[in-house]
Design a protein around this motif. Structure first.
Motif, PDB file in Angstrom:
ATOM      1  N   GLY A 245     -55.784 -43.313  17.089  1.00 39.05           N
ATOM      2  CA  GLY A 245     -55.736 -42.282  16.057  1.00 39.05           C
ATOM      3  C   GLY A 245     -54.404 -41.558  15.953  1.00 39.05           C
ATOM      4  N   PHE A 246     -53.346 -42.121  16.553  1.00 43.64           N
ATOM      5  CA  PHE A 246     -52.020 -41.504  16.429  1.00 43.64           C
ATOM      6  C   PHE A 246     -51.241 -42.245  15.335  1.00 43.64           C
ATOM      7  CE2 PHE A 246     -53.231 -40.957  20.951  1.00 43.64           C
ATOM      8  CZ  PHE A 246     -53.332 -39.568  20.950  1.00 43.64           C
TER       9      PHE A 246
ATOM     10  N   LYS B  23     -46.482 -43.564  10.139  1.00 45.06           N
ATOM     11  CA  LYS B  23     -46.071 -42.403   9.337  1.00 45.06           C
ATOM     12  C   LYS B  23     -45.044 -41.568  10.112  1.00 45.06           C
ATOM     13  CE  LYS B  23     -47.868 -38.067   7.334  1.00 45.06           C
ATOM     14  NZ  LYS B  23     -46.594 -37.829   6.664  1.00 45.06           N
ATOM     15  N   ALA B  24     -45.306 -41.365  11.411  1.00 47.61           N
ATOM     16  CA  ALA B  24     -44.405 -40.554  12.239  1.00 47.61           C
ATOM     17  C   ALA B  24     -43.006 -41.165  12.286  1.00 47.61           C
ATOM     18  CB  ALA B  24     -44.973 -40.414  13.648  1.00 47.61           C
ATOM     19  N   LYS B  25     -42.937 -42.502  12.433  1.00 42.38           N
ATOM     20  CA  LYS B  25     -41.625 -43.169  12.480  1.00 42.38           C
ATOM     21  C   LYS B  25     -40.875 -42.993  11.163  1.00 42.38           C
ATOM     22  CE  LYS B  25     -42.145 -46.954  15.845  1.00 42.38           C
ATOM     23  NZ  LYS B  25     -42.340 -48.412  15.982  1.00 42.38           N
TER      24      LYS B  25
ATOM     25  N   TYR C  56     -50.983 -36.077  14.899  1.00 38.54           N
ATOM     26  CA  TYR C  56     -49.733 -36.374  14.200  1.00 38.54           C
ATOM     27  C   TYR C  56     -48.541 -35.904  15.034  1.00 38.54           C
ATOM     28  CZ  TYR C  56     -45.919 -36.097  10.837  1.00 38.54           C
ATOM     29  OH  TYR C  56     -44.696 -36.218  10.213  1.00 38.54           O
ATOM     30  N   SER C  57     -48.662 -34.715  15.607  1.00 38.69           N
ATOM     31  CA  SER C  57     -47.530 -34.195  16.382  1.00 38.69           C
ATOM     32  C   SER C  57     -47.299 -35.051  17.636  1.00 38.69           C
ATOM     33  CB  SER C  57     -47.724 -32.696  16.661  1.00 38.69           C
ATOM     34  OG  SER C  57     -47.845 -32.420  18.005  1.00 38.69           O
ATOM     35  N   HIS C  58     -48.371 -35.586  18.217  1.00 44.63           N
ATOM     36  CA  HIS C  58     -48.197 -36.477  19.372  1.00 44.63           C
ATOM     37  C   HIS C  58     -47.572 -37.815  18.946  1.00 44.63           C
ATOM     38  CE1 HIS C  58     -48.576 -37.714  23.456  1.00 44.63           C
ATOM     39  NE2 HIS C  58     -49.352 -38.733  23.171  1.00 44.63           N
TER      40      HIS C  58
ATOM     41  N   ASN D  61     -46.651 -28.933  16.184  1.00 44.37           N
ATOM     42  CA  ASN D  61     -47.947 -28.904  16.866  1.00 44.37           C
ATOM     43  C   ASN D  61     -48.859 -27.811  16.290  1.00 44.37           C
ATOM     44  OD1 ASN D  61     -50.121 -29.112  18.547  1.00 44.37           O
ATOM     45  ND2 ASN D  61     -48.992 -28.753  20.443  1.00 44.37           N
ATOM     46  N   LYS D  62     -49.902 -28.256  15.585  1.00 44.93           N
ATOM     47  CA  LYS D  62     -50.830 -27.294  14.976  1.00 44.93           C
ATOM     48  C   LYS D  62     -52.019 -26.974  15.889  1.00 44.93           C
ATOM     49  CE  LYS D  62     -49.678 -28.138  10.181  1.00 44.93           C
ATOM     50  NZ  LYS D  62     -50.023 -28.843   8.937  1.00 44.93           N
TER      51      LYS D  62
END
Length: 436
Positions: free
Chosen positions: A13-14, A18-20, A116-118, A303-304
């Motif tokens: 679930g990470f 998108k993060a990249k 998402y932040s991880h 980080n939310k």
């Protein structure tokens, strides 16, 4: 070759793809665009936590949309509350990444990151290691780290190692017999890089020096060595370069945040400005000019799940005069050194071993606030701790069992509860100290 690493992140679930892409976009910004991006992220994360995080809201108090410089400095003691009391609205143990800090500063706590932040943390790791030709999906890592010794924890970590293409060298025992076994692995496996605790990797290099062995000669696939968690002294860096025959890259990170600074190919200690905002402040919490030392205060821009806004990490540092907001350079990091414990059996264990001991017993109730461990004789240790309630015999038994597991049996421990612990002149808690 299949990208096992990326796939395992995606499956958990990470959103790594998108993060990249997002991280890549941030690195392409012009100076002007970056300033706007930074301002927007800072405003958004503060606004989010003021609206959705009761813990942060109470900390800030009833100021109306406070100015950045008036926001409170968050410290580790603030965070020693059960996680439930610190999670933002909409987050629970089901949809977060959950972990404990190592307690290397002597102040351990449990923390959360939203998924998402991880994923961004991993994207940032992937990008920085990529500067040195290391690819987490394909490169093979020699990992000098601790490992949980309880059966389930151990198996879980080994499985994670398998997925992440890592071979782990546990650092709890670094006697010559064990270091010889490490050396044999380098003769037979095609490692691309080493990664792990500075003190353990330095001990391995000293062993190679005694044997007059260059690691690259017996393991020609090696490209680089990344050291973390403790100070890398210039003399040790020279020793590593000489015995390993590969570039030695210094990283500075914190599990609750991210990689904070990472040596770039030009040899500069580049601060992560994509996912973090790093400030250097004086004792009155005012920013100091570049080139001046002060306490390192960090904001996690994404980080939310947990607020890490103007969070004092417990280290002292200096930003280089040539730093810019988009490319801050860490000139010097002061803090984070570790002793080695020498045990009756001849075993050498880095002070970091004790974090594994304490990590296995620190509960999320925030009872134990801080602790230090002193080695007074070869078989005797004193544990001084600050807590709301005295440790009971069951908790002490648990600690002694953990010590037997990670170190060796028949060691003597005394436990002393204190109101305050002594600190270094830098205000840092030296977690482990040997008086031998």
């Amino acid at each position: 070759m299949i990208s096992l690493f990326d796939i395992s992140l995606q499956l958990n679930g990470f959103p790594i793809k998108k993060a990249k892409a997002d991280l890549d976009a941030i690195t392409q910004l012009t100076d002007e665009e970056f300033m706007l991006f930074l301002q927007k992220q800072k405003d958004e994360i503060v606004d989010f936590h003021l609206k959705n995080n009761l813990f942060y809201n109470e900390l800030v108090g009833d100021k109306i949309a406070p100015k950045w410089e008036n926001l409170p400095i968050l410290n580790k003691q603030n965070l020693q509350k059960p996680l439930e009391e610190r999670l933002s609205k909409g987050y629970s143990k089901k949809n977060i990444y959950l972990n404990k800090t190592s307690g290397s500063s002597g102040t351990p706590f449990v923390f959360a990151k939203d998924k998402y932040s991880h994923a961004l943390t991993w994207a940032s790791n992937i990008m920085r290691f990529g500067w040195f030709g290391i690819d987490f999906n394909h490169s093979y890592q020699a990992r000098f780290y601790g490992i949980p010794m309880d059966f389930i924890g151990y198996q879980k970590e080994r499985f994670k190692d398998f997925l992440s293409r890592r071979f782990r060298f546990p650092v709890f025992d670094l006697s010559d017999v064990v270091l010889e076994k490490f050396l044999q692995k380098f003769r037979t496996k095609k490692f691309d890089y080493l990664n792990g605790y500075t003190s353990s990797i330095v001990l391995f290099a000293k062993y190679l020096e005694q044997k007059n062995i260059n690691l690259k000669e017996i393991c020609p696939t090696l490209k680089a060595c990344f050291v973390t968690s403790e100070m890398l002294f210039e003399s040790d860096k020279k020793l590593l370069e000489k015995q390993f025959g590969i570039p030695i890259i210094n990283e500075y990170g914190a599990s609750e945040l991210d990689l904070i600074a990472f040596e770039n190919p030009k040899g500069e200690w580049q601060v992560n400005s994509e996912t973090l905002f790093v400030e250097i402040l004086d004792e009155n919490n005012k920013p100091v000019p570049h080139g001046t030392e002060g306490k390192i205060v960090i904001t996690s821009l994404y980080n939310k799940a947990n607020p890490f806004i103007r969070y004092e990490i417990g280290d002292i540092g200096i930003l280089d005069e040539k730093s810019t907001p988009q490319k801050p350079i860490l000139k010097k990091l002061i803090g984070r050194t570790n002793d080695v414990a020498i045990l009756p059996s001849g075993k050498k264990s880095p002070g970091l071993t004790f974090y594994y001991v304490t990590k296995s017993i620190i509960e999320d109730d925030g009872n134990v606030k801080e602790f230090i461990i002193k080695q007074t004789k070869i078989d005797s240790f004193e544990i001084e701790y600050v807590s709301e309630n005295e440790l009971n015999s069951e908790q002490i038994q648990k600690i002694e069992d953990a010590i037997t597991l990670y170190l060796e049996p028949n060691l003597n421990f005394t436990f002393t509860r204190k109101n305050v612990l002594e600190r270094t002149n830098r205000g840092k808690l030296k977690q482990f100290k040997s008086y031998l």
